[in-house]
Design a protein around this motif. Sequence first.
Motif, short mmCIF file in Angstrom:
data_model
loop_
_atom_site.label_atom_id
_atom_site.label_comp_id
_atom_site.label_asym_id
_atom_site.label_seq_id
_atom_site.Cartn_x
_atom_site.Cartn_y
_atom_site.Cartn_z
N SER A 220 4.90 10.79 -12.25
CA SER A 220 5.59 9.50 -12.25
C SER A 220 6.54 9.35 -11.06
O SER A 220 7.05 8.25 -10.82
N SER A 221 6.80 10.42 -10.33
CA SER A 221 7.71 10.37 -9.19
C SER A 221 6.96 9.99 -7.92
O SER A 221 5.76 10.25 -7.80
N PRO A 222 7.66 9.41 -6.94
CA PRO A 222 7.03 9.17 -5.64
C PRO A 222 6.57 10.48 -5.00
O PRO A 222 7.24 11.51 -5.13
N ILE A 223 5.44 10.45 -4.33
CA ILE A 223 4.87 11.63 -3.68
C ILE A 223 4.81 11.37 -2.18
O ILE A 223 4.23 10.38 -1.73
N VAL A 224 5.42 12.26 -1.41
CA VAL A 224 5.40 12.17 0.05
C VAL A 224 4.53 13.30 0.59
O VAL A 224 4.79 14.47 0.29
N ASP B 262 -5.53 0.46 -8.41
CA ASP B 262 -5.61 1.54 -9.39
C ASP B 262 -4.36 2.44 -9.30
O ASP B 262 -3.82 2.89 -10.31
N ILE B 263 -3.90 2.69 -8.07
CA ILE B 263 -2.67 3.46 -7.89
C ILE B 263 -1.50 2.74 -8.55
O ILE B 263 -0.69 3.34 -9.26
N ARG B 264 -1.41 1.43 -8.32
CA ARG B 264 -0.32 0.65 -8.92
C ARG B 264 -0.42 0.61 -10.43
O ARG B 264 0.61 0.65 -11.12
N GLN C 118 2.15 4.72 -9.62
CA GLN C 118 2.43 5.77 -8.64
C GLN C 118 2.78 5.17 -7.28
O GLN C 118 2.24 4.15 -6.86
N THR C 119 3.70 5.87 -6.61
CA THR C 119 4.05 5.56 -5.23
C THR C 119 3.68 6.75 -4.38
O THR C 119 4.17 7.86 -4.61
N ILE C 120 2.79 6.55 -3.42
CA ILE C 120 2.33 7.63 -2.55
C ILE C 120 2.61 7.25 -1.11
O ILE C 120 2.20 6.18 -0.64
N THR D 141 12.67 4.34 -4.73
CA THR D 141 12.65 2.97 -5.26
C THR D 141 11.51 2.13 -4.70
O THR D 141 11.42 0.94 -5.02
N LEU D 142 10.66 2.71 -3.87
CA LEU D 142 9.53 1.93 -3.36
C LEU D 142 8.64 1.44 -4.50
O LEU D 142 8.38 2.18 -5.45
N PRO D 143 8.15 0.21 -4.43
CA PRO D 143 7.22 -0.27 -5.46
C PRO D 143 5.95 0.58 -5.46
O PRO D 143 5.60 1.20 -4.46
N PRO D 144 5.23 0.64 -6.58
CA PRO D 144 3.99 1.42 -6.63
C PRO D 144 3.01 0.96 -5.55
O PRO D 144 2.92 -0.22 -5.23
N GLY D 145 2.28 1.92 -4.99
CA GLY D 145 1.31 1.61 -3.96
C GLY D 145 1.12 2.77 -3.01
O GLY D 145 1.64 3.87 -3.23
#
Length: 749
Positions: A327-331, A359-361, A365-367, A403-407
Motif C-alpha cells: 500500500s506504500s509508494p514504491i520508488v 489497473d495500478i490505480r 498503488q503509486t510506483i 502523497t502522490l496520487p496512485p499511478g
Amino acid sequence: MAEPAIPAACETSVQWPFGLLQDAWNYSIDAWQRSILFLDVLEQRSAKYYEHAAKVAPHVLKFSCELVLDGRELKKPVNYVLARIIPPDGKKPDKFKRPFVIVDPRAGHGPGIGGFKPQSEIGVAMKAGHPCYFIGFLPDPVSSQTIEDIAEAEAKFLEHVISLHPEADGKPAVIGNCQAGWAVMMLAAARPELFGPIIVAGSPLSYWAGAPKQNPMRYTAGVLGGTWTTALLGDVGNGKFDGAWLVSNFENLNPANTLWSKHYNLYSKIDTEAPRYLEFEQWWGGHVLLNAGEMQFIADELFVGNKLSSASVRSSNGNLIDLRSISSPIVIFCSKADNITPPPQALNWIIDLYDSVEDIRAHGQTIVYAVHESIGHLGIFVSGSIAKKEHDQFANNIDLIDTLPPGLYEAVMTPKDPDDPTADLILGDYLIRFEARSLDDIRELGSNSEDDDREFATVARLSEINLGLYRTFVQPWIQTWTNESSAELMRRLHPLRMQYEFFSGANPFIRSLASDAVRLREMRRPVSKDNIFWQMQEWFGDWMVLALDAYRDARDDTSQAWFHAIYGSPFLQAAVGLRASDEIPRLRVGDDPAHHALVEKKIAELKQRLADGGPREAVIRALLYVRMPDGAVDERGFNLLRRMRDETGKGLNLAAFKQILREQFLMLLLDERRAVAAIPEMLATDPDLATRMKGKLDRMIELVGVHSKLARERLAEVEALFESEDITTMPAKQAAISTSRNSRAEKRH
C-alpha cells in the motif's frame, strides 16, 4: 574491435638514442618503485581483510551506531541486527520527521554499503533531519534460520522503530539495496501496515527479463542445468553456502575490471589510489555465509522460478506473496549501465502484475522509477554523485512521494537555478518532478517475447528435474563425506580467499618488502607522463581492456547461443511438458474477485461523497484538475501545498493530507464533470477560507505554470468557478432552507 591508438611519441625517433635511453632509465626506476609499493598495498589489503574478518560484527559503515535489537534473541533467532545511526557532531534528528531504515544486501559481501561514505543513503537522510536505522547481519547464519524467519525479524525491527517515534509524521521510509530490495518488497506485501515509502535500489524483481546480448547473467542457470549446483555447493559447505561464490559471479561479468583494470589503476596511480582501493576492498572482500536452505530458496523461487513477479511465492502458512498488496509508494532506482540488475529486471514486475496504469490505480498503488544512464551496479549505492543527486532528492521529497496520487511515474531531476524566483521551494540542488508514464514506457526499456518466456520456463522445469535427480542419487553421498573441517578447507581454498593468503605477511617474500616500501616512499621518483615508455604502458593497458572485453563478448554470445539452442528446442520443451498446451508459459496473476468487490464498493462510496468537503478539498481538487493534462507533479507545488496545510489545516497530519489528495484525485477519475461542478458548493461552506485558499491556488499556478492548451482551458474554467456568485449566496440559501425546515417541523409538533 577498435584498436587503441599508438602514442605519437612511439612513432618518432627525434629522441634517439640518448633521449630514449634517459626515458628507459627513468621509467625503469619508476616501474620498480611502483611494483614494490603495489605489492605493499596488496599486503595491507590482506592484513585489513583478516583484521576485518576477526571482528564479531564486521561492517564498513562510516557512521557511529548502537545496537537496538539483536535478531539472535528473537523467538526464531536470525543473524540480523537493528542498529541506530548516531548523528555526527551531536545533532539531533527532527522528532516529527519519519525515520529512515536502510536494509543492506546479503549477497556475499558484508553489511554497510548503504553508509559506506559520509555522502551516502544514510548521510543524505540524516542531512534532511530524519532519524536513521540500519538493518545489518553477522557473517555466520543461525543454523535453523530461513528467509521467512528473516522477514519476521525485520518486521519486529520495523515495529520497534515505529514505537520509538510516536510523534513522527509518517511510517518509516525503508531502503532496500540490491538483494535486500526483493526481501523488503516481500515483507511489505505481507505486512503493508509497517511501511512508509519504499526505495529499492538496483534490486532484481523480475529475473527472466532482459534485453538480448545485454544481460547475460540471466542465462547462467540454464547453462549450468539449473539449481542443482546451488545444492551441491551447500552440501560441500556442510549446510552453509559460501557467499564468495556469489561475489565471483559478479566478478565474472566484467573480466576486464576483475583481471586487469582494478589492479592496473592501483599500479599506475600508486601514489594516490591506495586509500580508495583499500577502503573499497574491505567491503568487497568481506565474504559472508548463508544457510544452504536460504540460498536454495533464493535460487529456486526467485532466480530460476521467477515467482515473485507472478505472485507465486508462498509463505509457510500457504499465503501468496502478492506485490500488489503493497500500500506504500514504491520508488525503483536502476541504471542502464548496471549489468547485474538492468532496468528490465528492476521494472518488468510491473508489466507482469498489471494490465494498465488504470489497473495500478485500482490497486491504489503509486510506483515511481528513475533510470540512470551510465552508473554501474555498485555506483547506485557507493557513488557520492548519486547520493548527492538521486538519493538526496528522494530523502528531501519523501513526503511528496508519499502523497502522490496512485499511478506510474518517472522521477526527472534538473539542476536548480539559483535565480529562479521559486528556488526557496526547491529543497536540494535539483528540482525533482514526477511525470506520468504508461506500461509501454517500461516495455521500451526491454522485455521478453513469448518465445523467451517459454525458454526460461523450460529452464525452470529442467532445474526441478535435475535438482530431484541430484537429491536422490548424489546428495546422500556428498553429505556422508562432508563435515565442518572439510567445509572450512573448501572455503579457505576458494580463489577469492587464496589471493589474500598469497599476498599476506605469512608469505616470506611479501613480508620482506615492508621495509623497502617505507624507504621507497621517501625516495619516490614518479616518471613524467610524456615518457615514451609510460605512454606505451598506457597503450598496453587500453589494449588489455579491449582484449578482455572481446573475450567477454565472445563468451556471452556463445552462452546465449547455447541457451537458445538448448532451451528453444521443441523436443526439450515437449519433454518437460511445455508443449502440452498453447498457454503462455509465464504465470500470470489472475483477477481477485474479492479485490474487485472492494474496488466497486469504494467507487460507490466516493461517488456519493463527490460534494463533501470544504474549501481545502475544493482547492486540492481544482489544482489536480488543472494539472492532470500536463501529467507531472513537482516539489514546488507540493511544498506550497504543505505550507497551505500548515496554515489552514491545523491538526491535519500527513496521513490525512495524503488521504485527501488521493480521494480528490480518484473522484476526478470517476466522474470528472460532477466532481468539478461540485467545487462551488464545497467553497461555499466557508467563503472567507475559500477566498484565502484562492490566493494560494493562484500562487501555486504562478509557480508551477500550466503548459498544455487543455490545462489553460481548465484553469480558466476553475477561475470562473471560484468567482461564482454561488460561493457567497450558498450559505444564506442553506440557512434559509434550514430555517424553513425547522419551522415546518415545529408546526407539525
